[in-house]
Scaffold this active site. Structure first.
Site, PDB file in Angstrom:
ATOM      1  CB  SER A   1     -52.178  -6.834  46.323  1.00 55.77           C
ATOM      2  OG  SER A   1     -53.516  -7.296  46.356  1.00 55.77           O
TER       3      SER A   1
ATOM      4  CD  GLU B   1      -3.042  -0.687   0.015  1.00 57.00           C
ATOM      5  OE1 GLU B   1      -3.350   0.493  -0.231  1.00 57.00           O
ATOM      6  OE2 GLU B   1      -3.466  -1.654  -0.642  1.00 57.00           O
TER       7      GLU B   1
END
Length: 830
Positions: free
Chosen positions: A529, A256
């Protein structure tokens, strides 16, 4: 072209004739006078100007030119119109309109004083003309005599100026073309330098590289920074440079950017070399962009093909090289470069293509990865094995040429078959999926839509992975073991830190893969409840005592009849005792005495966000809520009346590393400490000797409340210790009745908490405060019913009948069913 410049020369000569005369001389009268032509010699020019000096004196009041004469002059000397449209478009394309406008304003401010001064010095034409008097003539004559010497000196200067001008005009067309080209070239150069300067000033801060995340990504982390989820194009396994094999690094540099350690961001030699190499090979074997340029493109730019983007890329690469070391550039590049198949960075690619970590890769496999960046799909070993092998061998050749490996090593690697062992990218499987889905839905509350659309976000959360794993196992066991026996198929659990409001564990179902519906945050269910705990908290805040008594009796209030379990009534009970035994009638009567409005307001202040209806059955949990908000409300009791909103996000960081959200939740006192302490004391009794006894822990006190909705569709337990509050829900998505009890929810609560808080310091609940002379902190607003019927109940047929405490059991007489022989019955053989 020669004729064009000759015409310019003639016109300039005519202008110089006017310059050479007296300052009072008028311009030549018409274009037809032959005297507009330049004199044949300098001597002739001097003689003519001297002799005719006063001949060209302007009369005192010259006749103004006619309109036709003005038009003729305009036709002879047309105005050159400049079209700036091209320049305007260039300015817009370069996105520098604001800068140009600013410079124009500064230039105007700089030169305007000089322009004003010049206007002040220029003679102004009189608004009106009048005949001169004798005095005026005498003054003019005296002025003319005094200025004669000065005028002669001026004439001499004008002659020298005209000589130089004539010499200049005698130049040929090539000279003028050269001057024009030089002017244009110089202007272009200056403009280009200005553009580069502007682009350089607009470059972003390259320090953002360290925290970069790609657009469209989302990373969610646990409290210990473990990654729970990564979506989008994210690097899932980042490495330090020292963790990456040296040969792998050199493979990327060889193919590269051979001169990586020699250039400063842009490799001009490399560009020329790559062009020549690619032309000779008739293939793309080398790229022109350096590794630094590729990094700049990945982080800051897009794939747009334009000169402007390439310029910014080059400038960014140079800036990166100035501010970061070569090692830092390499580390970031190797962690961010896209290598195909949803793999970003070398660690991800090693896992996706070879199911290995980078330190286990062979030389051939390293070369395969290094060959991917120019075209990840084309060179992918999963897509095009033959192309991938050719590209791999090319990388090996480049490595050998760069003397990174020997010829023997290159040949050995080239002979190695291309073997792929594919694995999915890491963390495609989400850890704590229900918690992660809760975070994703919460994120828009704290982050703007623009930030969400841009992506690249990292979300830091509150979840404790140890607790989360315990919770997931408890819910799994509850469904598989208890659910089979008691008829429920789903369960959910939420656990929070009572002092901070941080959600430490959240499970919204048995299997996220089978159902993404989050029952901890999305399911609205009747709490039964468990809502009584909030009703009694409001009563304590209104000044009630836990020892106040109410009669548990059959009663019908405005057509509504509260029933206890089994339709049994137990007479007079204290509030505390009624809560421990979960007596419904007493809860409704307390709600009536406190009032709908105070109870609903306190419940909202404590964390209930769902709509609560002001009806009598509210005391028994008829209004639907979700598990998270109900747990949050009980957490307010554990925090001695301080409400802190339940939350799972602590911080959000954008792709540039900026913190765009930081949690800063402050406790708010919504219930006085004494009322909270009294309520907690009563809820301790529920666990010590009431319906919540299966939740009791061996090493510390627990307060909480069970709950069962109508027809046992929902089973609840919400309980807490001073540091932690946890809620458990069991039931079915289709609301089908279960066959269990709320004690099962309490048991699973204990199963989770006994593991989660193991080793946590034991803290005591506040002591019961002095009740004598105690006053409330909220004002009750009692409900006044229209009609109350006592001693009566509504039977199964809907009729109101007197209550019978000892009803006869319903039964049918047993009947022996008649024997019926099967149709296909046959006698056994003898």
């Amino acid at each position: 072209m020669a004729e064009f410049f000759s015409n310019i020369k003639d016109k300039l000569s005519k202008v110089t004739n006017a310059i050479s005369g007296n300052s009072h001389a008028e311009l030549p009268q018409t274009a037809e006078d032959n005297e507009l032509d330049s004199p044949s010699s300098e001597a002739e020019f001097s003689t003519r100007t001297t002799a005719e000096e006063w001949e060209y004196l302007a009369p005192e009041d010259p006749a103004p030119p006619t309109e036709s004469e003005l038009q003729q002059e305009a036709d002879r000397y047309p105005i050159v119109k400049r079209d700036w449209e091209g320049l305007k478009r260039l300015i817009v394309w370069l996105e520098i309109e604001e800068l140009v406008t600013s410079w124009q304003a500064k230039g105007k401010a700089l030169f305007q004083p000089g322009v004003n001064l010049l206007d002040a010095k220029l003679p102004k034409k009189s608004a009106s003309s009048k005949l001169p008097t004798s005095t005026d003539l005498a003054e003019n004559n005296e002025l003319a005599e005094n200025n004669e010497l000065a005028e002669n000196n001026e004439l001499a200067k004008n002659r020298k100026l005209q000589g130089k001008l004539k010499k200049l005009l005698s130049r040929g067309p090539k000279f003028w073309v050269g001057i024009g080209v030089a002017s244009i070239g110089g202007g272009t150069l200056i403009y280009c330098l200005w553009i580069l300067h502007t682009l350089d000033k607009s470059l972003p801060d390259v320090n953002d590289l360290s925290a970069f995340n790609r657009d469209g990504t989302l990373t969610i982390k646990a409290a210990d920074n473990t990654i729970l989820l990564q979506s989008g194009p994210a690097t899932r396994d980042k490495l330090k440079l020292k963790e990456i094999p040296d040969l792998l690094i050199k493979a990327f540099i060889a193919i590269e950017d051979r001169r990586f350690y020699e250039h400063r961001g842009v490799d001009y030699q490399g560009i020329v070399r790559s062009i020549v190499s690619n032309v000779l090979a008739r293939d793309l074997i080398q790229g022109g962009s350096t590794i630094t340029q590729q990094l700049a493109r990945v982080v800051f730019l897009n794939q747009e093909r334009s000169i402007r983007r390439k310029l910014r890329e080059a400038l960014l690469a140079q800036k990166i090289e100035r501010e970061l070391s070569k090692e830092q550039v390499l580390e970031r590049y190797l962690n961010l470069v896209y290598l195909g198949s949803d793999s970003y960075g070398v660690a991800d690619a090693a896992w996706v293509f070879f199911s290995k970590t980078v330190d286990k890769l062979t030389l051939a496999e390293m070369a395969t990865l290094a060959g991917l960046p120019p075209a990840p799909s084309e060179y992918s070993p999963l897509v095009n094995p033959n192309f991938a092998k050719k590209r791999r061998n090319l990388v090996l050749e480049q490595m050998q040429e760069a003397k990174v490996i020997t010829e023997a090593e290159a040949k050995e690697a080239m002979a190695e078959p291309l073997t792929v062992k594919q694995s999915p990218p890491k963390r495609f499987k989400v850890t704590a999926p229900y918690f992660a889905s809760y975070i994703r839905k919460e994120l828009p509350r704290y982050v703007s839509q623009d930030a969400l659309e841009a992506g690249g976000l990292t979300v830091e959360t509150t979840v404790d992975l140890k607790w989360q794993k315990i919770a997931e196992q408890v819910i799994k066991d509850a469904i598989e073991v208890d659910g089979r026996r008691q008829g429920f198929e789903q369960a959910a659990l939420v656990s929070m830190d009572t002092k901070t409001g941080e959600v430490k564990a959240l499970v919204g179902g048995g299997s996220f893969k089978e159902s993404q519906f989050n029952r901890a945050t999305q399911a609205l269910r009747q709490p039964g409840s468990t809502f009584k705990g909030l009703v009694y908290a409001a009563a304590m805040a209104a000044g009630f005592s836990p020892y106040d008594s109410y009669e548990d009796e059959p009663i019908i209030i405005d057509g509504y009849q509260p029933n206890n379990y089994g339709k049994k009534f137990s007479g007079w009970r204290s509030i505390s005792d009624a809560l421990t035994s979960s007596v419904n009638v007493v809860a409704v009567k307390v709600l009536m005495d406190v009032g709908f409005e105070p109870v609903i307001k306190l419940a909202n202040d404590m964390g209930i966000k769902s709509k609560l209806s002001p009806i009598y059955s509210l005391a028994l949990g008829s209004s639907e809520v979700n598990l998270l908000e109900l747990t949050n409300a009980y957490g307010t009791l554990a925090a001695q009346g301080n409400f802190i909103e339940a939350h799972g996000i602590t911080r959000v960081i954008n792709q540039r590393g900026d913190v765009i959200y930081q949690a800063n939740f402050k406790p708010k006192q919504v219930l006085d400490k004494d009322s909270a302490a009294i309520t907690t004391w009563m809820l301790e009794g529920v666990v010590q000797g009431g319906t919540g006894s299966p939740a009791a822990l061996s090493d510390r006190a627990v307060a909480g409340k069970t709950g069962t909705s109508e027809k046992v569709r929902d089973l609840w337990f919400i309980g807490y210790i001073p540091q932690v509050v946890t809620g458990v829900w069991l039931g079915n998505d289709d609301n089908y009745p279960t066959g269990g009890t709320s004690g099962t929810a309490a048991y699973n609560w204990r199963d989770f908490m006994s593991q989660a808080v193991k080793g946590m310091p034991v803290e005591e609940f506040p002591k019961l405060p002095n009740l004598d002379g105690r006053k409330g902190t909220i004002k009750p607003k009692p409900v006044e019913p229209n009609r109350i019927i006592r001693g009566m109940i509504v039977n199964d047929d809907g009729a109101i009948v007197p209550y019978n405490p000892n009803p006869e059991p319903r039964h049918r007489e047993w009947q022996d069913p008649g024997y019926q022989e099967p149709n296909n019955y046959q006698e056994p053989p003898q």
